[in-house]
Scaffold this motif. Sequence first.
Motif, PDB file in Angstrom:
ATOM      1  N   ASN A 120      -6.700  -3.198   3.601  1.00  0.00           N
ATOM      2  CA  ASN A 120      -6.999  -3.011   5.021  1.00  0.00           C
ATOM      3  C   ASN A 120      -5.924  -2.106   5.624  1.00  0.00           C
ATOM      4  N   GLU A 121      -5.925  -1.962   6.931  1.00  0.00           N
ATOM      5  CA  GLU A 121      -4.990  -1.018   7.567  1.00  0.00           C
ATOM      6  C   GLU A 121      -3.535  -1.338   7.272  1.00  0.00           C
ATOM      7  N   GLU A 122      -3.264  -2.623   7.015  1.00  0.00           N
ATOM      8  CA  GLU A 122      -1.866  -3.030   6.890  1.00  0.00           C
ATOM      9  C   GLU A 122      -1.338  -3.089   5.466  1.00  0.00           C
ATOM     10  N   LYS A 123      -2.252  -3.066   4.466  1.00  0.00           N
ATOM     11  CA  LYS A 123      -1.768  -3.257   3.102  1.00  0.00           C
ATOM     12  C   LYS A 123      -2.752  -2.729   2.062  1.00  0.00           C
ATOM     13  N   VAL A 126       9.335  14.814  11.934  1.00  0.00           N
ATOM     14  CA  VAL A 126      10.456  15.109  11.025  1.00  0.00           C
ATOM     15  C   VAL A 126      10.300  14.515   9.630  1.00  0.00           C
ATOM     16  N   LEU A 127       9.418  13.516   9.484  1.00  0.00           N
ATOM     17  CA  LEU A 127       9.276  12.934   8.146  1.00  0.00           C
ATOM     18  C   LEU A 127       7.945  12.209   7.995  1.00  0.00           C
ATOM     19  N   GLY A 128       7.550  12.045   6.721  1.00  0.00           N
ATOM     20  CA  GLY A 128       6.398  11.219   6.363  1.00  0.00           C
ATOM     21  C   GLY A 128       6.884  10.122   5.429  1.00  0.00           C
ATOM     22  N   CYS A 129       6.221   8.945   5.467  1.00  0.00           N
ATOM     23  CA  CYS A 129       6.702   7.848   4.622  1.00  0.00           C
ATOM     24  C   CYS A 129       5.602   6.816   4.428  1.00  0.00           C
ATOM     25  N   GLY A 130       5.860   5.833   3.572  1.00  0.00           N
ATOM     26  CA  GLY A 130       4.897   4.761   3.398  1.00  0.00           C
ATOM     27  C   GLY A 130       5.202   3.877   2.211  1.00  0.00           C
ATOM     28  N   VAL A 131       4.302   2.914   1.998  1.00  0.00           N
ATOM     29  CA  VAL A 131       4.405   2.010   0.853  1.00  0.00           C
ATOM     30  C   VAL A 131       3.694   2.703  -0.304  1.00  0.00           C
ATOM     31  N   TRP A 167       6.586   6.321  16.077  1.00  0.00           N
ATOM     32  CA  TRP A 167       5.931   6.246  14.769  1.00  0.00           C
ATOM     33  C   TRP A 167       4.456   6.555  14.957  1.00  0.00           C
ATOM     34  N   VAL A 168       3.897   7.366  14.061  1.00  0.00           N
ATOM     35  CA  VAL A 168       2.482   7.709  14.145  1.00  0.00           C
ATOM     36  C   VAL A 168       1.823   7.270  12.835  1.00  0.00           C
ATOM     37  N   ASP A 169       0.700   6.544  12.913  1.00  0.00           N
ATOM     38  CA  ASP A 169      -0.038   6.153  11.700  1.00  0.00           C
ATOM     39  C   ASP A 169      -0.687   7.395  11.115  1.00  0.00           C
ATOM     40  N   VAL A 170      -0.510   7.615   9.818  1.00  0.00           N
ATOM     41  CA  VAL A 170      -1.116   8.795   9.184  1.00  0.00           C
ATOM     42  C   VAL A 170      -1.694   8.408   7.828  1.00  0.00           C
TER      43      VAL A 170
END
Length: 434
Positions: free
Chosen positions: A207-210, A271-276, A246-249
């Motif tokens: 889902n959106e969170e995991k 300035v950056l992108g990130c995630g799990v 923070w922007v969800d992408v």
Amino acid sequence: MLFRCLNCRGKLQLLSQCRGYAEGIQGKPKLEPFVSINNVDYARDNYTNVTPKILSYLGRNLHREKYHPISFVKRRIENYFYKNFIGRRGNPMFSMHDNLNPVVSVESNFDNLLIPADHVSRQKGDCYYINKNYLLRAHTTAHQFDLIKMGLDHFIVTGDVYRRDEIDSTHFPVFHQSDAVRLFTREQLAAVAGHEIEPFELNGIENEEKQAQHTLEASKLIEKELKSTLLSLIFNIFGGEMPHRWVDVYFPFTHPSWELEIEHNGTWMEVLGCGVMRQDIIKRAGAGDRICWAFGMGLERLAMHLYKIPDIRLFWSKDSGFLSQFNVDDPNVNITYKPVSVYPQLTNDLSFWLPVDREYCSNDFYDLVRDIGGNIVEQINLVDEFRHPKTGKVSHCYRIVYRHMEKTLTQEEVNEVHFKLRQAVVDVLNGAVR
Ligand code: FA5
Ligand code: MG
């Protein structure tokens, strides 16, 4: 594009300047069958779109120059991780890699990161391909899979990256990124949470969170640890808190994913992108029992904000007026860039009918302008597109803004470049100048 005429065996030059071609003696010139980079020959094919101008940036290594704002930002990032992530034996947890080859395989840049075969970022219009199997890395994330596979679990990769992008004050076809990866074992996760925590679940759903494989608790913990590490890093680099959001992408290789934006000159600048990191990637790299965060940040954008450098092209300046301002040993020293002076802009338009016998995208024109105009081109905008109602032919009008960073350009100098450009539109792109 500049090329070497095989018939003439001449130097690299514009088609219009090739004597053999102009005199019609040798027929149409051919390109060298190989692109040679660091003594390795890569066979050209119909993917090859890397230009000599772009290749000339390889080896500049601004991120490894002792006195340069890009290397200062790199060292600020590295020092932050050295200082704040210390292993049990007092050793630094993160290893640093800033000398990996920018020529990477299509697997490394895309496939290993689950970027689908039809993803826009793979298009020839967006990347500098050497041939269909190799390209100049489009992000430092290209090294993540291989380094995890080698057994690394905490690392930072810094390097030059290459993209066929727009041209303005915050975009340049060559820029620098630092990517970081942190893999957590069960024990490390528990240490961060302060109690035992189950990272994985069977038959879960995404889902959106995991991701499907992760428990919500573990995913949320990784998110929290990632975001707080990044904010602490950014505040550390800039010497205090600052407006941010923070922007969800979406990234194919992380979920959930975010971008961090900071306020810069009255607007939001990413300035950056990130995630799990996608568990499938970690599993394929042989570390499926860990859960992981990753991020990639642009060093130019951070340096522009930090030192108030107004234009991204300045980083490539070899002028002492620029470089001498960064001639300090300590990368933490506060420096505010003082413009040597601001030189006037000159604007010229160029309209032409697009070729009908081949593919064309605006990035083809941008590369041509870079090849011919080099760094005196500040900005290019497509200002008009027209489709002829009868013939169906399409014409583009581009507005080109010229400005030298270190001197006043004369109209004659610009005219000379502009004339060569008109010629090259015909010779190289097969366009018809209007
Ligand atoms: C990426 O490149 C991802 N690989 C980042 C990532 C790594 C996400 C690991 C998740 C996990 P993006 O295309 O958004 O994402 O670029 C990252 C940063 O590079 C941007 O935020 C920006 O700071 C910088 N950047 C991107 N394009 C340019 C450009 N043309 N000129 C200068 N800086 C750029
Ligand atoms: Mg982005």
